[in-house]
Design a protein around this motif. Structure first.
Motif, PDB file in Angstrom:
ATOM      1  N   UNK A   1     -11.434 -25.487  -6.587  1.00  0.00           N
ATOM      2  CA  UNK A   1     -10.522 -26.601  -6.840  1.00  0.00           C
ATOM      3  C   UNK A   1     -11.333 -27.798  -7.324  1.00  0.00           C
ATOM      4  N   UNK A   2     -10.750 -28.577  -8.244  1.00  0.00           N
ATOM      5  CA  UNK A   2     -11.423 -29.790  -8.750  1.00  0.00           C
ATOM      6  C   UNK A   2     -11.004 -30.961  -7.861  1.00  0.00           C
ATOM      7  N   UNK A   3     -11.900 -31.363  -6.936  1.00  0.00           N
ATOM      8  CA  UNK A   3     -11.497 -32.364  -5.936  1.00  0.00           C
ATOM      9  C   UNK A   3     -11.326 -33.756  -6.521  1.00  0.00           C
ATOM     10  N   UNK A   4     -11.819 -33.986  -7.756  1.00  0.00           N
ATOM     11  CA  UNK A   4     -11.658 -35.310  -8.363  1.00  0.00           C
ATOM     12  C   UNK A   4     -10.536 -35.337  -9.415  1.00  0.00           C
ATOM     13  N   UNK A   5      -9.762 -34.244  -9.501  1.00  0.00           N
ATOM     14  CA  UNK A   5      -8.614 -34.236 -10.421  1.00  0.00           C
ATOM     15  C   UNK A   5      -7.445 -34.956  -9.756  1.00  0.00           C
ATOM     16  N   UNK A   6      -6.906 -35.988 -10.415  1.00  0.00           N
ATOM     17  CA  UNK A   6      -5.810 -36.751  -9.816  1.00  0.00           C
ATOM     18  C   UNK A   6      -4.958 -37.371 -10.923  1.00  0.00           C
ATOM     19  N   UNK A   7      -3.910 -36.652 -11.308  1.00  0.00           N
ATOM     20  CA  UNK A   7      -3.024 -37.144 -12.376  1.00  0.00           C
ATOM     21  C   UNK A   7      -1.707 -37.654 -11.779  1.00  0.00           C
ATOM     22  N   UNK A   8      -1.751 -38.101 -10.517  1.00  0.00           N
ATOM     23  CA  UNK A   8      -0.551 -38.699  -9.925  1.00  0.00           C
ATOM     24  C   UNK A   8      -0.189 -39.987 -10.671  1.00  0.00           C
TER      25      UNK A   8
ATOM     26  N   UNK B   1       1.553 -35.599 -11.856  1.00  0.00           N
ATOM     27  CA  UNK B   1       1.404 -34.263 -11.266  1.00  0.00           C
ATOM     28  C   UNK B   1       0.919 -34.409  -9.837  1.00  0.00           C
ATOM     29  N   UNK B   2       1.131 -33.391  -8.997  1.00  0.00           N
ATOM     30  CA  UNK B   2       0.568 -33.442  -7.644  1.00  0.00           C
ATOM     31  C   UNK B   2      -0.955 -33.580  -7.703  1.00  0.00           C
ATOM     32  N   UNK B   3      -1.504 -34.238  -6.696  1.00  0.00           N
ATOM     33  CA  UNK B   3      -2.953 -34.398  -6.636  1.00  0.00           C
ATOM     34  C   UNK B   3      -3.650 -33.035  -6.741  1.00  0.00           C
ATOM     35  N   UNK B   4      -4.742 -32.967  -7.460  1.00  0.00           N
ATOM     36  CA  UNK B   4      -5.604 -31.776  -7.660  1.00  0.00           C
ATOM     37  C   UNK B   4      -5.057 -30.783  -8.690  1.00  0.00           C
ATOM     38  N   UNK B   5      -3.793 -30.965  -9.127  1.00  0.00           N
ATOM     39  CA  UNK B   5      -3.274 -29.997 -10.112  1.00  0.00           C
ATOM     40  C   UNK B   5      -3.870 -30.282 -11.489  1.00  0.00           C
ATOM     41  N   UNK B   6      -4.344 -29.219 -12.144  1.00  0.00           N
ATOM     42  CA  UNK B   6      -4.956 -29.358 -13.470  1.00  0.00           C
ATOM     43  C   UNK B   6      -3.842 -29.452 -14.518  1.00  0.00           C
ATOM     44  N   UNK B   7      -3.837 -30.531 -15.315  1.00  0.00           N
ATOM     45  CA  UNK B   7      -2.759 -30.723 -16.289  1.00  0.00           C
ATOM     46  C   UNK B   7      -2.570 -29.528 -17.221  1.00  0.00           C
ATOM     47  N   UNK B   8      -1.319 -29.234 -17.473  1.00  0.00           N
ATOM     48  CA  UNK B   8      -0.866 -28.211 -18.425  1.00  0.00           C
ATOM     49  C   UNK B   8      -1.088 -26.765 -17.968  1.00  0.00           C
ATOM     50  N   UNK B   9      -1.742 -26.570 -16.855  1.00  0.00           N
ATOM     51  CA  UNK B   9      -1.963 -25.195 -16.383  1.00  0.00           C
ATOM     52  C   UNK B   9      -1.113 -24.864 -15.152  1.00  0.00           C
TER      53      UNK B   9
END
Ligand code: ADE
Length: 244
Positions: A91-98, A101-109
């Motif tokens: 998991x990418x712990x620094x992914x945050x597109x809130x 998208x929900x925290x940690x979810x990778x955009x478009x996937x």
């Protein structure tokens, strides 16, 4: 692919018919290992560096599977320095597109976790278990280094690895991560980026990490010494055992 230059050197030494190609500040070594065609490369550090390296492996070299080795900081309190973690999910712990998208979810996937390949995972666990039981890992280095890092019998674990562009060196940051991602065994800076690229190109992959530190300020670790005398030797032995 390895996250430490020392493990690349160790693997290249074992290869036959080696040729070198330089692309984008990386040196890719092609040849054979135990009769199998391989390409060996240092990932460099961080998610972008590692993702770029994998993309070149896929598009330029046409790899069909990927083994990724390196070190990681322990997050789970049960892990000891010298233990080996074979990733089940990353998991990418620094992914945050809130709030998009929900925290940690990778955009478009629509994905938060990337799963490693079941067969490669099983091969990796078997290889590490064999190397521990036969005490082969102990024979790779001098006793004084094992003693220095308090390594007795390394254990192998399978579970979640969290990756991001952050080196964890304080307990508060580590505890914040555990609160958000409680199943995490260890942290590093490349695996989940590699996992995303492999997912997108449908390349079976596995990530194997030796625990080098406790991801906090108490880690009394001599990092270069650990990498040179323990972790890189583990990686070379594990990859050699897997590619046979
Ligand atoms: N790789 C090895 N140790 C690490 C740590 N403490 N944080 C992030 N990546 C690491």
């Amino acid at each position: 692919m390895g996250a430490m230059p020392e493990e690349i050197e160790g693997l290249v030494d074992l290869m036959a018919n080696v040729t070198e190609v330089n692309i984008g500040m990386r040196t890719y070594y092609s040849g054979t290992l135990n009769g199998n065609k391989v390409v060996v490369v240092f990932s460099r550090w961080g998610k972008v560096a590692a993702a770029t390296t994998v993309t070149t492996l896929v598009l330029h070299f046409g790899i069909t599977e990927l083994l990724f080795t390196g070190v990681a900081g322990a997050v789970d309190a049960g892990l000891n320095i010298g233990d080996v973690v074979v990733a089940q999910r990353l998991v990418q712990h620094d992914m945050d597109a809130r709030p998009l998208l929900p925290r940690f979810e990778v955009p478009l996937l629509q994905k938060t976790y990337f799963e490693t390949d079941e067969a490669l995972r099983a091969r990796a666990v078997k290889a590490v278990e064999y190397l521990v039981e036969s005490r082969h890992l102990h024979q790779l280095t001098e006793n004084r280094f094992l003693q220095k890092f308090g390594i007795e019998k390394p254990a192998v674990y399978t579970g979640d690895i969290a990756s991001g562009d952050h080196f964890f060196s304080n307990a508060a940051a580590k505890h914040r991560l555990v609160e958000m991602l409680p199943h995490t065994l260890c942290v590093e800076m490349e695996g989940a980026a590699v996992a995303q690229v492999c997912y997108e190109y449908r390349i079976p992959f596995v990530v194997i990490r030796t625990i080098s530190d406790t991801a906090d300020e108490h880690s009394p670790l001599d990092f270069p010494l650990f990498v040179r005398h323990i972790a890189s030797r583990y990686s070379v032995a594990v990859v050699k055992a897997m590619v046979s």
